[in-house]
Design a protein around this motif. Structure first.
Motif, PDB file in Angstrom:
ATOM      1  N   GLY A 198       0.808  -1.215   0.000  1.00  0.00           N
ATOM      2  CA  GLY A 198       0.000   0.000   0.000  1.00  0.00           C
ATOM      3  C   GLY A 198       0.836   1.257   0.000  1.00  0.00           C
ATOM      4  O   GLY A 198       0.512   2.234  -0.691  1.00  0.00           O
ATOM      5  N   GLN A 199       1.933   1.254   0.758  1.00  0.00           N
ATOM      6  CA  GLN A 199       2.795   2.430   0.802  1.00  0.00           C
ATOM      7  C   GLN A 199       3.432   2.699  -0.550  1.00  0.00           C
ATOM      8  O   GLN A 199       3.523   3.849  -0.996  1.00  0.00           O
ATOM      9  CB  GLN A 199       3.880   2.240   1.865  1.00  0.00           C
ATOM     10  N   LEU A 200       3.873   1.632  -1.229  1.00  0.00           N
ATOM     11  CA  LEU A 200       4.496   1.812  -2.542  1.00  0.00           C
ATOM     12  C   LEU A 200       3.483   2.337  -3.553  1.00  0.00           C
ATOM     13  O   LEU A 200       3.787   3.256  -4.327  1.00  0.00           O
ATOM     14  CB  LEU A 200       5.091   0.489  -3.028  1.00  0.00           C
ATOM     15  N   VAL A 201       2.293   1.771  -3.563  1.00  0.00           N
ATOM     16  CA  VAL A 201       1.255   2.241  -4.481  1.00  0.00           C
ATOM     17  C   VAL A 201       0.923   3.705  -4.193  1.00  0.00           C
ATOM     18  O   VAL A 201       0.751   4.518  -5.116  1.00  0.00           O
ATOM     19  CB  VAL A 201       0.002   1.346  -4.390  1.00  0.00           C
ATOM     20  N   SER A 202       0.858   4.052  -2.933  1.00  0.00           N
ATOM     21  CA  SER A 202       0.575   5.442  -2.556  1.00  0.00           C
ATOM     22  C   SER A 202       1.695   6.376  -3.000  1.00  0.00           C
ATOM     23  O   SER A 202       1.443   7.493  -3.478  1.00  0.00           O
ATOM     24  CB  SER A 202       0.382   5.525  -1.043  1.00  0.00           C
ATOM     25  N   ASP A 203       2.937   5.933  -2.861  1.00  0.00           N
ATOM     26  CA  ASP A 203       4.072   6.769  -3.239  1.00  0.00           C
ATOM     27  C   ASP A 203       4.184   6.948  -4.750  1.00  0.00           C
ATOM     28  O   ASP A 203       4.449   8.056  -5.249  1.00  0.00           O
ATOM     29  CB  ASP A 203       5.372   6.162  -2.709  1.00  0.00           C
ATOM     30  N   LEU A 204       3.990   5.855  -5.500  1.00  0.00           N
ATOM     31  CA  LEU A 204       4.179   5.901  -6.948  1.00  0.00           C
ATOM     32  C   LEU A 204       2.956   6.439  -7.692  1.00  0.00           C
ATOM     33  O   LEU A 204       3.085   7.013  -8.765  1.00  0.00           O
ATOM     34  CB  LEU A 204       4.508   4.504  -7.488  1.00  0.00           C
ATOM     35  N   MET A 205       1.776   6.173  -7.152  1.00  0.00           N
ATOM     36  CA  MET A 205       0.514   6.525  -7.804  1.00  0.00           C
ATOM     37  C   MET A 205       0.468   6.033  -9.257  1.00  0.00           C
ATOM     38  O   MET A 205       0.319   6.809 -10.199  1.00  0.00           O
ATOM     39  CB  MET A 205       0.261   8.026  -7.735  1.00  0.00           C
ATOM     40  N   PRO A 206       0.614   4.725  -9.470  1.00  0.00           N
ATOM     41  CA  PRO A 206       0.580   4.195 -10.838  1.00  0.00           C
ATOM     42  C   PRO A 206      -0.814   4.288 -11.433  1.00  0.00           C
ATOM     43  O   PRO A 206      -1.826   4.234 -10.722  1.00  0.00           O
ATOM     44  CB  PRO A 206       1.006   2.740 -10.659  1.00  0.00           C
ATOM     45  N   ASP A 207      -0.849   4.409 -12.746  1.00  0.00           N
ATOM     46  CA  ASP A 207      -2.127   4.390 -13.460  1.00  0.00           C
ATOM     47  C   ASP A 207      -2.567   2.962 -13.741  1.00  0.00           C
ATOM     48  O   ASP A 207      -3.771   2.671 -13.780  1.00  0.00           O
ATOM     49  CB  ASP A 207      -1.999   5.148 -14.782  1.00  0.00           C
ATOM     50  N   THR A 208      -1.598   2.060 -13.947  1.00  0.00           N
ATOM     51  CA  THR A 208      -1.896   0.671 -14.280  1.00  0.00           C
ATOM     52  C   THR A 208      -1.100  -0.253 -13.380  1.00  0.00           C
ATOM     53  O   THR A 208       0.097  -0.038 -13.171  1.00  0.00           O
ATOM     54  CB  THR A 208      -1.552   0.369 -15.750  1.00  0.00           C
ATOM     55  N   LEU A 209      -1.778  -1.272 -12.872  1.00  0.00           N
ATOM     56  CA  LEU A 209      -1.137  -2.298 -12.055  1.00  0.00           C
ATOM     57  C   LEU A 209      -1.194  -3.633 -12.781  1.00  0.00           C
ATOM     58  O   LEU A 209      -2.247  -4.020 -13.306  1.00  0.00           O
ATOM     59  CB  LEU A 209      -1.866  -2.471 -10.716  1.00  0.00           C
ATOM     60  N   PHE A 210      -0.086  -4.359 -12.795  1.00  0.00           N
ATOM     61  CA  PHE A 210      -0.058  -5.758 -13.193  1.00  0.00           C
ATOM     62  C   PHE A 210       0.254  -6.558 -11.936  1.00  0.00           C
ATOM     63  O   PHE A 210       1.250  -6.289 -11.257  1.00  0.00           O
ATOM     64  CB  PHE A 210       1.011  -6.007 -14.260  1.00  0.00           C
ATOM     65  N   ILE A 211      -0.576  -7.547 -11.634  1.00  0.00           N
ATOM     66  CA  ILE A 211      -0.429  -8.291 -10.384  1.00  0.00           C
ATOM     67  C   ILE A 211      -0.553  -9.794 -10.651  1.00  0.00           C
ATOM     68  O   ILE A 211      -1.125 -10.204 -11.666  1.00  0.00           O
ATOM     69  CB  ILE A 211      -1.494  -7.860  -9.352  1.00  0.00           C
ATOM     70  N   PRO A 212      -0.014 -10.631  -9.753  1.00  0.00           N
ATOM     71  CA  PRO A 212      -0.155 -12.084  -9.949  1.00  0.00           C
ATOM     72  C   PRO A 212      -1.614 -12.506  -9.794  1.00  0.00           C
ATOM     73  O   PRO A 212      -2.435 -11.776  -9.235  1.00  0.00           O
ATOM     74  CB  PRO A 212       0.726 -12.669  -8.840  1.00  0.00           C
ATOM     75  N   PHE A 213      -1.907 -13.691 -10.273  1.00  0.00           N
ATOM     76  CA  PHE A 213      -3.283 -14.199 -10.266  1.00  0.00           C
ATOM     77  C   PHE A 213      -3.621 -14.859  -8.935  1.00  0.00           C
ATOM     78  O   PHE A 213      -2.807 -15.588  -8.367  1.00  0.00           O
ATOM     79  CB  PHE A 213      -3.452 -15.186 -11.418  1.00  0.00           C
ATOM     80  N   VAL A 214      -4.817 -14.603  -8.451  1.00  0.00           N
ATOM     81  CA  VAL A 214      -5.243 -15.117  -7.145  1.00  0.00           C
ATOM     82  C   VAL A 214      -5.284 -16.640  -7.094  1.00  0.00           C
ATOM     83  O   VAL A 214      -5.144 -17.240  -6.025  1.00  0.00           O
ATOM     84  CB  VAL A 214      -6.614 -14.531  -6.759  1.00  0.00           C
ATOM     85  N   GLY A 215      -5.452 -17.296  -8.243  1.00  0.00           N
ATOM     86  CA  GLY A 215      -5.545 -18.749  -8.265  1.00  0.00           C
ATOM     87  C   GLY A 215      -4.218 -19.466  -8.371  1.00  0.00           C
ATOM     88  O   GLY A 215      -4.185 -20.703  -8.439  1.00  0.00           O
ATOM     89  N   ASP A 216      -3.100 -18.734  -8.361  1.00  0.00           N
ATOM     90  CA  ASP A 216      -1.784 -19.378  -8.433  1.00  0.00           C
ATOM     91  C   ASP A 216      -1.602 -20.330  -7.256  1.00  0.00           C
ATOM     92  O   ASP A 216      -2.066 -20.072  -6.146  1.00  0.00           O
ATOM     93  CB  ASP A 216      -0.676 -18.330  -8.412  1.00  0.00           C
ATOM     94  N   VAL A 217      -0.886 -21.408  -7.495  1.00  0.00           N
ATOM     95  CA  VAL A 217      -0.713 -22.430  -6.463  1.00  0.00           C
ATOM     96  C   VAL A 217       0.179 -21.947  -5.326  1.00  0.00           C
ATOM     97  O   VAL A 217       0.068 -22.430  -4.190  1.00  0.00           O
ATOM     98  CB  VAL A 217      -0.170 -23.736  -7.091  1.00  0.00           C
ATOM     99  N   HIS A 218       1.051 -20.977  -5.594  1.00  0.00           N
ATOM    100  CA  HIS A 218       1.964 -20.461  -4.566  1.00  0.00           C
ATOM    101  C   HIS A 218       1.215 -19.479  -3.666  1.00  0.00           C
ATOM    102  O   HIS A 218       0.632 -18.498  -4.129  1.00  0.00           O
ATOM    103  CB  HIS A 218       3.151 -19.760  -5.233  1.00  0.00           C
ATOM    104  N   ARG A 219       1.263 -19.734  -2.381  1.00  0.00           N
ATOM    105  CA  ARG A 219       0.547 -18.892  -1.421  1.00  0.00           C
ATOM    106  C   ARG A 219       1.033 -17.443  -1.458  1.00  0.00           C
ATOM    107  O   ARG A 219       0.238 -16.511  -1.283  1.00  0.00           O
ATOM    108  CB  ARG A 219       0.710 -19.477  -0.015  1.00  0.00           C
ATOM    109  N   ASP A 220       2.333 -17.240  -1.678  1.00  0.00           N
ATOM    110  CA  ASP A 220       2.843 -15.865  -1.789  1.00  0.00           C
ATOM    111  C   ASP A 220       2.094 -15.095  -2.871  1.00  0.00           C
ATOM    112  O   ASP A 220       1.760 -13.915  -2.699  1.00  0.00           O
ATOM    113  CB  ASP A 220       4.341 -15.868  -2.127  1.00  0.00           C
ATOM    114  N   HIS A 221       1.834 -15.721  -3.993  1.00  0.00           N
ATOM    115  CA  HIS A 221       1.136 -15.063  -5.099  1.00  0.00           C
ATOM    116  C   HIS A 221      -0.280 -14.668  -4.691  1.00  0.00           C
ATOM    117  O   HIS A 221      -0.753 -13.570  -5.012  1.00  0.00           O
ATOM    118  CB  HIS A 221       1.076 -15.991  -6.310  1.00  0.00           C
ATOM    119  N   GLN A 222      -0.957 -15.566  -4.017  1.00  0.00           N
ATOM    120  CA  GLN A 222      -2.328 -15.283  -3.585  1.00  0.00           C
ATOM    121  C   GLN A 222      -2.377 -14.086  -2.645  1.00  0.00           C
ATOM    122  O   GLN A 222      -3.250 -13.215  -2.756  1.00  0.00           O
ATOM    123  CB  GLN A 222      -2.909 -16.515  -2.896  1.00  0.00           C
TER     124      GLN A 222
END
Length: 228
Positions: free
Chosen positions: A99-123
């Motif tokens: 949240g802090q990084l998003v607040s600092d950068l204020m990006p217009d577009t986000l690319f993020i990992p998929f919630v269904g990925d098998v790796h818990r870190d990704h979720q």
């Protein structure tokens, strides 16, 4: 292929681990950089001993730097949360870091990992990214896209867990070779074919996604939200 990607604005690619961003959207990152967009990357985790040796962590960061130079990344941000152990942290800590990084950068577009990925870190990164981009102000990300990561997205159980069903495709015919070159820079991570983390498989996925839209190569995404 049109190079007019100005509507993407400032871009932030959030990756749970080094190389996820290249696997998921390396071709798109290169295309965006070529079109003049500022492409930022956030690497959420870092490997810590004893699970990960310090020498390996240093090597991967060197590989990351080389890959990002190939793709034209403007800046990489390291959040240094523990790799393969995000589920040991309070959710508030992960949310605050992203949240802090998003607040600092204020990006217009986000690319993020998929919630269904098998790796818990990704979720957990997916969820934290959505928390960070809740539309409670005018300057929230206008566009959020989830990318697919070979050996994570497709190793879950579609039909039982969330399935990755792309509904946005970005033509990377002109940048597929740079994506392959960038992943090849991760010498510690590349595996011989037929392992999924091989250069051949990465190219094959781009070919399949491209054929879906009658292009030589593409990356598929799931649109999470878009504000127009």
């Amino acid at each position: 292929m049109t190079d007019d990607l100005a509507h993407f604005g400032k871009v932030l690619v959030i990756a749970p681990h080094p190389d996820d961003e290249v696997l998921g959207c390396g071709g798109t990152m290169a295309r965006l950089a070529d079109s003049g967009q500022d492409v930022h990357v956030a690497i959420v985790t870092k490997g810590y001993e004893p699970a990960f040796s310090a020498s390996l962590v240093d090597q991967v960061r060197d590989e990351l730097s080389a890959a990002h130079t190939i793709l034209g990344v403007k800046q990489c941000h390291f959040l240094d949360l523990p790799a393969a152990a995000l589920d040991t942290l309070p959710g508030s800590q992960i949310n605050a870091a992203i949240g802090q990084l998003v607040s600092d950068l204020m990006p217009d577009t986000l690319f993020i990992p998929f919630v269904g990925d098998v790796h818990r870190d990704h979720q957990l990164v997916f969820t934290a990214a959505l928390v960070a981009s809740r539309p409670r102000a005018q300057d929230v990300p206008r566009r959020i896209l989830a990318y697919e990561t070979l050996s994570e997205t497709n190793w879950a159980a579609p039909g039982i867990t969330e399935a990755f069903l792309p509904n946005v495709y970005l033509d990377i015919s002109a940048t597929i070779e740079r994506k392959i070159e960038a992943f090849a820079a991760f010498k510690s991570q590349v595996k011989p074919f037929p392992d999924e983390r091989s250069l051949q498989t990465l190219r094959a996925l781009a070919t399949v996604r491209g054929s879906t839209i009658f292009r030589a190569a593409a990356e598929g995404f799931m649109l999470i939200r878009q504000i127009i």
